[in-house]
Design a protein around this motif. Structure first.
Motif, PDB file in Angstrom:
ATOM      1  N   TRP A  75      -2.211  -2.368   0.983  1.00 34.49           N
ATOM      2  CA  TRP A  75      -2.054  -2.397   2.440  1.00 34.49           C
ATOM      3  C   TRP A  75      -0.594  -2.201   2.830  1.00 34.49           C
ATOM      4  O   TRP A  75       0.307  -2.835   2.269  1.00 34.49           O
ATOM      5  N   LEU A  76      -0.370  -1.315   3.805  1.00 35.01           N
ATOM      6  CA  LEU A  76       0.942  -1.148   4.421  1.00 35.01           C
ATOM      7  C   LEU A  76       0.723  -0.991   5.915  1.00 35.01           C
ATOM      8  O   LEU A  76       0.037  -0.065   6.352  1.00 35.01           O
ATOM      9  N   SER A  77       1.318  -1.888   6.689  1.00 36.20           N
ATOM     10  CA  SER A  77       1.110  -1.895   8.136  1.00 36.20           C
ATOM     11  C   SER A  77       2.396  -2.300   8.830  1.00 36.20           C
ATOM     12  O   SER A  77       3.213  -3.045   8.277  1.00 36.20           O
ATOM     13  N   GLU A  78       2.538  -1.833  10.067  1.00 35.97           N
ATOM     14  CA  GLU A  78       3.723  -2.191  10.838  1.00 35.97           C
ATOM     15  C   GLU A  78       3.810  -3.688  11.082  1.00 35.97           C
ATOM     16  O   GLU A  78       4.905  -4.241  11.166  1.00 35.97           O
ATOM     17  N   GLU A  79       2.676  -4.358  11.194  1.00 35.62           N
ATOM     18  CA  GLU A  79       2.693  -5.762  11.624  1.00 35.62           C
ATOM     19  C   GLU A  79       2.390  -6.749  10.507  1.00 35.62           C
ATOM     20  O   GLU A  79       2.113  -7.917  10.772  1.00 35.62           O
ATOM     21  N   THR A  80       2.427  -6.299   9.255  1.00 31.18           N
ATOM     22  CA  THR A  80       2.180  -7.182   8.119  1.00 31.18           C
ATOM     23  C   THR A  80       3.357  -7.114   7.166  1.00 31.18           C
ATOM     24  O   THR A  80       3.897  -6.030   6.924  1.00 31.18           O
ATOM     25  N   ARG A  81       3.761  -8.247   6.629  1.00 28.33           N
ATOM     26  CA  ARG A  81       4.863  -8.235   5.658  1.00 28.33           C
ATOM     27  C   ARG A  81       4.517  -7.310   4.490  1.00 28.33           C
ATOM     28  O   ARG A  81       3.420  -7.359   3.943  1.00 28.33           O
ATOM     29  N   ASP A  82       5.480  -6.489   4.106  1.00 31.88           N
ATOM     30  CA  ASP A  82       5.254  -5.514   3.032  1.00 31.88           C
ATOM     31  C   ASP A  82       5.029  -6.228   1.700  1.00 31.88           C
ATOM     32  O   ASP A  82       5.736  -7.170   1.355  1.00 31.88           O
ATOM     33  N   ASP A  83       4.028  -5.749   0.967  1.00 34.06           N
ATOM     34  CA  ASP A  83       3.710  -6.271  -0.360  1.00 34.06           C
ATOM     35  C   ASP A  83       3.958  -5.151  -1.366  1.00 34.06           C
ATOM     36  O   ASP A  83       3.286  -4.114  -1.322  1.00 34.06           O
ATOM     37  N   PRO A  84       4.920  -5.313  -2.292  1.00 32.95           N
ATOM     38  CA  PRO A  84       5.247  -4.235  -3.229  1.00 32.95           C
ATOM     39  C   PRO A  84       4.110  -3.855  -4.164  1.00 32.95           C
ATOM     40  O   PRO A  84       4.215  -2.853  -4.872  1.00 32.95           O
ATOM     41  N   VAL A  85       3.018  -4.607  -4.159  1.00 31.65           N
ATOM     42  CA  VAL A  85       1.878  -4.221  -4.996  1.00 31.65           C
ATOM     43  C   VAL A  85       1.369  -2.837  -4.606  1.00 31.65           C
ATOM     44  O   VAL A  85       0.780  -2.124  -5.426  1.00 31.65           O
ATOM     45  N   ARG A  86       1.624  -2.422  -3.364  1.00 31.52           N
ATOM     46  CA  ARG A  86       1.167  -1.096  -2.922  1.00 31.52           C
ATOM     47  C   ARG A  86       1.771   0.026  -3.763  1.00 31.52           C
ATOM     48  O   ARG A  86       1.170   1.087  -3.930  1.00 31.52           O
ATOM     49  N   LEU A  87       2.979  -0.205  -4.291  1.00 30.94           N
ATOM     50  CA  LEU A  87       3.673   0.827  -5.057  1.00 30.94           C
ATOM     51  C   LEU A  87       2.982   1.106  -6.382  1.00 30.94           C
ATOM     52  O   LEU A  87       3.178   2.163  -6.980  1.00 30.94           O
ATOM     53  N   ARG A  88       2.149   0.189  -6.832  1.00 33.69           N
ATOM     54  CA  ARG A  88       1.436   0.354  -8.100  1.00 33.69           C
ATOM     55  C   ARG A  88      -0.040   0.659  -7.884  1.00 33.69           C
ATOM     56  O   ARG A  88      -0.808   0.694  -8.846  1.00 33.69           O
ATOM     57  N   SER A  89      -0.421   0.854  -6.632  1.00 32.54           N
ATOM     58  CA  SER A  89      -1.828   1.040  -6.310  1.00 32.54           C
ATOM     59  C   SER A  89      -2.153   2.510  -6.085  1.00 32.54           C
ATOM     60  O   SER A  89      -1.396   3.236  -5.430  1.00 32.54           O
ATOM     61  N   GLY A  90      -3.287   2.953  -6.618  1.00 30.89           N
ATOM     62  CA  GLY A  90      -3.730   4.331  -6.403  1.00 30.89           C
ATOM     63  C   GLY A  90      -4.287   4.556  -5.015  1.00 30.89           C
ATOM     64  O   GLY A  90      -4.272   5.677  -4.506  1.00 30.89           O
ATOM     65  N   LEU A  91      -4.801   3.502  -4.377  1.00 26.89           N
ATOM     66  CA  LEU A  91      -5.349   3.578  -3.029  1.00 26.89           C
ATOM     67  C   LEU A  91      -4.549   2.647  -2.115  1.00 26.89           C
ATOM     68  O   LEU A  91      -4.325   1.483  -2.459  1.00 26.89           O
ATOM     69  N   VAL A  92      -4.138   3.158  -0.961  1.00 26.19           N
ATOM     70  CA  VAL A  92      -3.334   2.362  -0.030  1.00 26.19           C
ATOM     71  C   VAL A  92      -3.756   2.680   1.399  1.00 26.19           C
ATOM     72  O   VAL A  92      -3.745   3.849   1.812  1.00 26.19           O
ATOM     73  N   TRP A  93      -4.131   1.651   2.156  1.00 29.26           N
ATOM     74  CA  TRP A  93      -4.304   1.796   3.596  1.00 29.26           C
ATOM     75  C   TRP A  93      -2.931   1.801   4.260  1.00 29.26           C
ATOM     76  O   TRP A  93      -2.090   0.960   3.946  1.00 29.26           O
ATOM     77  N   ILE A  94      -2.713   2.730   5.174  1.00 31.95           N
ATOM     78  CA  ILE A  94      -1.484   2.758   5.965  1.00 31.95           C
ATOM     79  C   ILE A  94      -1.891   2.723   7.436  1.00 31.95           C
ATOM     80  O   ILE A  94      -2.562   3.644   7.927  1.00 31.95           O
ATOM     81  N   VAL A  95      -1.499   1.668   8.141  1.00 32.85           N
ATOM     82  CA  VAL A  95      -2.074   1.362   9.448  1.00 32.85           C
ATOM     83  C   VAL A  95      -0.985   1.057  10.470  1.00 32.85           C
ATOM     84  O   VAL A  95      -0.043   0.313  10.196  1.00 32.85           O
ATOM     85  N   ASP A  96      -1.148   1.643  11.643  1.00 34.48           N
ATOM     86  CA  ASP A  96      -0.362   1.212  12.807  1.00 34.48           C
ATOM     87  C   ASP A  96      -1.358   0.695  13.839  1.00 34.48           C
ATOM     88  O   ASP A  96      -2.115   1.468  14.424  1.00 34.48           O
ATOM     89  N   PRO A  97      -1.390  -0.622  14.048  1.00 29.15           N
ATOM     90  CA  PRO A  97      -2.423  -1.177  14.936  1.00 29.15           C
ATOM     91  C   PRO A  97      -2.292  -0.694  16.374  1.00 29.15           C
ATOM     92  O   PRO A  97      -3.304  -0.482  17.042  1.00 29.15           O
ATOM     93  N   ILE A  98      -1.067  -0.557  16.856  1.00 32.84           N
ATOM     94  CA  ILE A  98      -0.824   0.106  18.153  1.00 32.84           C
ATOM     95  C   ILE A  98       0.439   0.940  17.988  1.00 32.84           C
ATOM     96  O   ILE A  98       1.546   0.397  17.896  1.00 32.84           O
ATOM     97  N   ASP A  99       0.254   2.238  17.917  1.00 32.18           N
ATOM     98  CA  ASP A  99       1.380   3.154  17.839  1.00 32.18           C
ATOM     99  C   ASP A  99       1.742   3.562  19.265  1.00 32.18           C
ATOM    100  O   ASP A  99       0.922   4.132  19.981  1.00 32.18           O
ATOM    101  N   GLY A 100       2.969   3.245  19.664  1.00 30.06           N
ATOM    102  CA  GLY A 100       3.358   3.442  21.051  1.00 30.06           C
ATOM    103  C   GLY A 100       3.246   2.153  21.835  1.00 30.06           C
ATOM    104  O   GLY A 100       2.715   2.125  22.948  1.00 30.06           O
ATOM    105  N   THR A 101       3.740   1.059  21.253  1.00 29.77           N
ATOM    106  CA  THR A 101       3.608  -0.252  21.900  1.00 29.77           C
ATOM    107  C   THR A 101       4.264  -0.275  23.276  1.00 29.77           C
ATOM    108  O   THR A 101       3.724  -0.871  24.220  1.00 29.77           O
ATOM    109  N   ARG A 102       5.404   0.395  23.422  1.00 29.42           N
ATOM    110  CA  ARG A 102       6.061   0.394  24.737  1.00 29.42           C
ATOM    111  C   ARG A 102       5.196   1.104  25.785  1.00 29.42           C
ATOM    112  O   ARG A 102       5.173   0.705  26.951  1.00 29.42           O
TER     113      ARG A 102
END
Length: 274
Positions: A75-102
């Protein structure tokens, strides 16, 4: 589930993903007031950028739901603390829950929910949903791009003069100067800057914008989902050397980028770097 995913397996996930993204939108929409300031609670993150209770609710919902759909994915998301386990994962969700918050805060309709899935470092699923307008962009690698279930393609424009251009003013001015140095009249049609970067890229994919410019400091979550939609529609997000964007690096921050149909990449990069 394996740690990579075929296009066929990705396609099979799409009904569940569409439902999850639409349900996530239903959490954000009650806080959005068209043309008016939101009444949602607002905080400032480190660096001063805003986050609302809607961002947090959508992020938490999608983290649970998407993890159920593909349990093996990191998991990699704007609103979640980054977890380096993603760097070793073959599958990764990349999410922006609201892109354009302003935009969301001020009642502007151009905000979106962006969900991408990487397989072996490459986007295999991309969804960009604009809840205020109801538009739903999606792509699966190798299967083309769609908006609201209809296929989309980039503009077939072959020359830069007269192109519909959007993005930060300094980059548009550089593009103009570069083309002028080459002896051409830019004659650009300037499109109002689209606050959601994911939507800006998706609109290049649908052909309503010819050139989308991206200032430095964009993150993976702003780009990954929309980049696949653009790739499948005949374009790409590239740096100023013409190289396609790489995702899920240790530092998910990017320099200046362009989102363009493949036929305009060379003249856009040449004008920006002239």
């Amino acid at each position: 589930m394996p740690d990579t995913m075929s296009s066929e397996a990705a396609q099979a996930l799409m009904p569940a993903l569409r439902e999850a993204v639409r349900e996530a939108a239903s959490l954000a929409l009650p806080h959005f007031r068209s043309g008016e300031q939101t009444r949602a609670r607002i905080w400032s993150k480190a660096g001063g950028s805003p986050v609302t209770e809607a961002d947090v609710a959508v992020d938490a919902f999608l983290k649970v739901r998407l993890s159920q759909i593909v349990p093996a994915a990191a998991w990699l998301s704007e609103e979640t603390r980054d977890d380096p386990v993603r760097l070793r994962s073959g599958l990764v969700w990349i999410v922006d829950p609201i892109d354009g918050t302003r935009a969301f805060l001020s009642g502007h309709p151009d905000w979106s929910i962006a969900v991408g899935l990487l397989s072996a470092g490459q986007p295999v699923i991309g969804i960009v949903h604009a809840p205020a307008s109801g538009h739903f962009y999606e792509a699966v690698a190798g299967c083309g791009s769609r908006r609201d279930e209809a296929p989309i393609r980039v503009s077939d424009r072959a020359a830069l003069p007269g192109a519909r251009v959007t993005g930060p003013k300094p980059m548009i001015e550089r593009l103009t100067r570069g083309l002028t140095r080459e002896g051409a009249d830019p004659d650009f049609v300037r499109i109002d800057r689209v606050p959601s970067l994911a939507l800006r890229v998706a609109r290049v994919a649908e052909g309503s914008i010819d050139v989308g410019l991206v200032s430095s400091d964009a993150r993976d979550w702003d780009l990954a989902a929309a980049d696949l939609i653009l790739r499948e529609a005949g374009g790409s997000v590239c740096d100023l050397a013409g190289r396609r964007t790489i995702y899920n690096r240790e530092n998910p921050v990017h320099g200046e980028l362009v989102a363009v149909p493949d036929g305009l990449l060379v003249p856009v990069v040449a004008a920006l770097t002239a």
